[in-house]
Write an enzyme that holds these catalytic residues in place. Structure first.
Site, PDB file in Angstrom:
ATOM      1  N   TYR A   1     -34.777  22.114 -22.475  1.00  0.00           N
ATOM      2  CA  TYR A   1     -36.416  21.338 -22.852  1.00  0.00           C
ATOM      3  C   TYR A   1     -35.397  19.737 -23.661  1.00  0.00           C
ATOM      4  O   TYR A   1     -34.582  19.631 -23.426  1.00  0.00           O
ATOM      5  CB  TYR A   1     -36.376  21.994 -24.654  1.00  0.00           C
ATOM      6  CG  TYR A   1     -37.386  20.966 -25.743  1.00  0.00           C
ATOM      7  CD1 TYR A   1     -38.229  21.160 -25.434  1.00  0.00           C
ATOM      8  CD2 TYR A   1     -37.028  20.446 -25.947  1.00  0.00           C
ATOM      9  CE1 TYR A   1     -39.299  20.003 -25.558  1.00  0.00           C
ATOM     10  CE2 TYR A   1     -37.380  19.668 -27.078  1.00  0.00           C
ATOM     11  CZ  TYR A   1     -39.120  19.362 -26.982  1.00  0.00           C
ATOM     12  OH  TYR A   1     -39.924  18.889 -28.162  1.00  0.00           O
TER      13      TYR A   1
ATOM     14  N   LYS B   1     -29.733  12.192 -31.015  1.00  0.00           N
ATOM     15  CA  LYS B   1     -29.158  12.092 -32.406  1.00  0.00           C
ATOM     16  C   LYS B   1     -28.024  12.096 -32.741  1.00  0.00           C
ATOM     17  O   LYS B   1     -27.787  11.519 -34.464  1.00  0.00           O
ATOM     18  CB  LYS B   1     -29.833  13.780 -33.258  1.00  0.00           C
ATOM     19  CG  LYS B   1     -30.308  14.834 -32.341  1.00  0.00           C
ATOM     20  CD  LYS B   1     -31.647  15.736 -32.386  1.00  0.00           C
ATOM     21  CE  LYS B   1     -31.426  16.749 -31.562  1.00  0.00           C
ATOM     22  NZ  LYS B   1     -32.498  17.543 -31.543  1.00  0.00           N
TER      23      LYS B   1
ATOM     24  N   ASP C   1     -28.733  16.125 -19.309  1.00  0.00           N
ATOM     25  CA  ASP C   1     -29.355  16.104 -21.065  1.00  0.00           C
ATOM     26  C   ASP C   1     -28.046  16.587 -21.889  1.00  0.00           C
ATOM     27  O   ASP C   1     -28.013  17.346 -22.075  1.00  0.00           O
ATOM     28  CB  ASP C   1     -30.945  16.687 -21.542  1.00  0.00           C
ATOM     29  CG  ASP C   1     -30.753  16.608 -22.254  1.00  0.00           C
ATOM     30  OD1 ASP C   1     -30.205  15.939 -23.583  1.00  0.00           O
ATOM     31  OD2 ASP C   1     -32.349  16.896 -22.701  1.00  0.00           O
TER      32      ASP C   1
END
Ligand code: HOZ
Length: 429
Positions: free
Chosen positions: A144, A266, A238
């Site tokens: 994802y 984050k 990622d």
């Protein structure tokens, strides 16, 4: 244990919020019951509005790596707040955080800050296309990479939890350049390159965390990088979950692989809304204002997020908690396996440093198909028993659990005790 106030807020929230949540992963759709509403968190613990306190293994889906409200981070934020919240202009701290990141990731000469992992990835993909002049992107099923149109196919995280194959509202044209490969299966990548000559890049979670934790096997990342580059395409890594978590330099340092483009999220804002993408100079020089690939954002490099990010990463480097993470997560891993054995529950446990989770399946889990053999009903029973025994987990079989450096031995004891009770509950189903 009472959840009365959470239930009341949930009912109230349904009126003006979609499902009373602002991200579907927070819904309790796959475990039943209502989402818990949180009042506060400190260190390794989180407290809901009913006053129940849990050891937090969600940690805002990863970024609270030092635990909640670390005093150095808190004081950096307070100090930054006094100077203003947003300027729409450059600040010194953006340069400072960029240096910390580029020093940690040798493949990054330059970085561009954005506001979330989703933005980082969608920009990283645009950059790969701009640099190669090609359109197609390969992604792995179960990975994802945020909620951008092009990658909302065969995705993990909330889509896996809600059993959605993709998203409504995504036009066919938006995914026509997305090709799907199988995690840990280089042949499935090669097949695409054999049939398409316009592949710009391959995007991967170096350790998947959105189909549960799935680690790369047998040099998969290294071979993938070599192969992808040999075809004139870029490897986009990622590290939204793995960056600064498994090692200061992320999964790339641990597996000795250098991405062409790295996406971060984050964690580099200590929990504030931040993301970043970066690469070597020749690639980053494509980005406006140096080059013709446009990407922008008023709040990008927000001063409060930069202050939180600098203090989080500086403290993290000082603490170097990675060995402790390994030891504690290993205790949890062993305990999961032993109590499953004791109660005759079939599980597989996957772990990568401080990212861990059990799959309720008898299969080894090396890709999304394997992960999907998990019995999610068993997970739901396990989840609620963990909650009742004071451990806050993501409400999904397909999300990773995280440890923070604030975790204590007492917390670990609480976790293992909760596991024992939860496994017993699963066995009684
Ligand atoms: N990737 C995160 C969970 N695996 C995203 C959290 C969210 O969507 O809220």
């Amino acid at each position: 244990m009472e959840f009365k106030k959470s239930q009341e807020l949930y009912t109230k929230g349904l009126e003006h919020l979609v499902g009373a949540v602002n991200s579907p992963v927070r819904a309790f759709a796959s475990v039943g019951g209502n989402p818990l509403f949180i009042k506060k968190a400190k260190g390794s613990k989180i407290t809901d509005v009913d006053g129940n306190t849990y050891v937090d293994l969600v940690l805002s889906y990863g970024p609270m790596v030092l635990g909640h409200r670390h005093k150095k981070v808190q004081s950096a934020i307070t100090k930054a707040l006094k100077n203003g919240y947003s300027f729409g202009a450059s600040t010194k701290n953006e340069i400072k955080l960029a240096k910390i990141i580029c020093d940690a990731f040798p493949g990054m000469d330059k970085v561009r800050f954005v506001n979330s992992g989703t933005e980082a990835v969608l920009s990283g993909i645009r950059l790969a296309r701009a640099f190669t002049g090609k359109d197609k992107i390969i992604k792995f099923s179960g990975c994802y990479h945020g909620h951008q149109d092009a990658l909302l196919v065969a995705a993990g995280s909330g889509l896996a939890t809600l059993s959605l194959p993709g998203s409504k509202g995504v036009p066919e044209g938006a995914v026509k350049n997305t090709l799907i490969a199988k995690y840990n299966d280089l042949e499935s990548v090669k097949l695409h390159f054999e049939t398409h000559d316009d592949i710009a890049g391959v995007i991967i979670e170096p350790v998947a965390g959105n189909m549960g934790v799935v680690t790369p096997q047998n040099n998969f990342l290294k071979e993938l990088k070599e192969y992808v580059n040999s075809k004139g395409a870029l490897l986009i890594v990622d590290e939204v979950m793995t960056g600064f978590r498994s090692k200061f330099g992320g999964a790339q340092e641990l597996f000795d692989v250098e991405a062409d483009i790295t996406c971060l999220g984050k964690v580099i804002g200590g929990g504030f809304p931040v993301g970043a993408y970066g690469a070597r100079n020749e690639i980053m020089e494509m980005v406006a204002p140096l080059g013709g690939m446009y990407q922008a954002g008023t709040l990008s490099g927000n001063p409060i997020a930069m202050a939180a990010g600098i203090s989080t990463l500086t403290e993290l480097k000082k603490q170097n908690p990675y060995e402790k993470f390994n030891e504690l997560a290993q205790i949890i891993e062993v305990f999961l396996l032993e109590s499953a054995k004791k109660y005759g529950v079939e599980i597989t446990v996957n772990r990568f440093g401080s990212m861990i989770n059990p799959f309720f399946t008898n299969k080894e889990v090396e890709n999304f198909e394997d992960a999907q053999t998990s019995n999610t009903k068993k997970f739901a029973v396990f989840f609620w028993e963990m909650i009742k025994n004071g451990v806050f987990l993501p409400p999904s079989q397909f999300e990773a659990w995280f440890l923070s450096s604030a975790i204590t031995e007492k917390d670990v004891k609480k976790i293992t005790k909760a596991i024992e009770k939860s496994m017993e509950a699963v066995a009684k189903m």
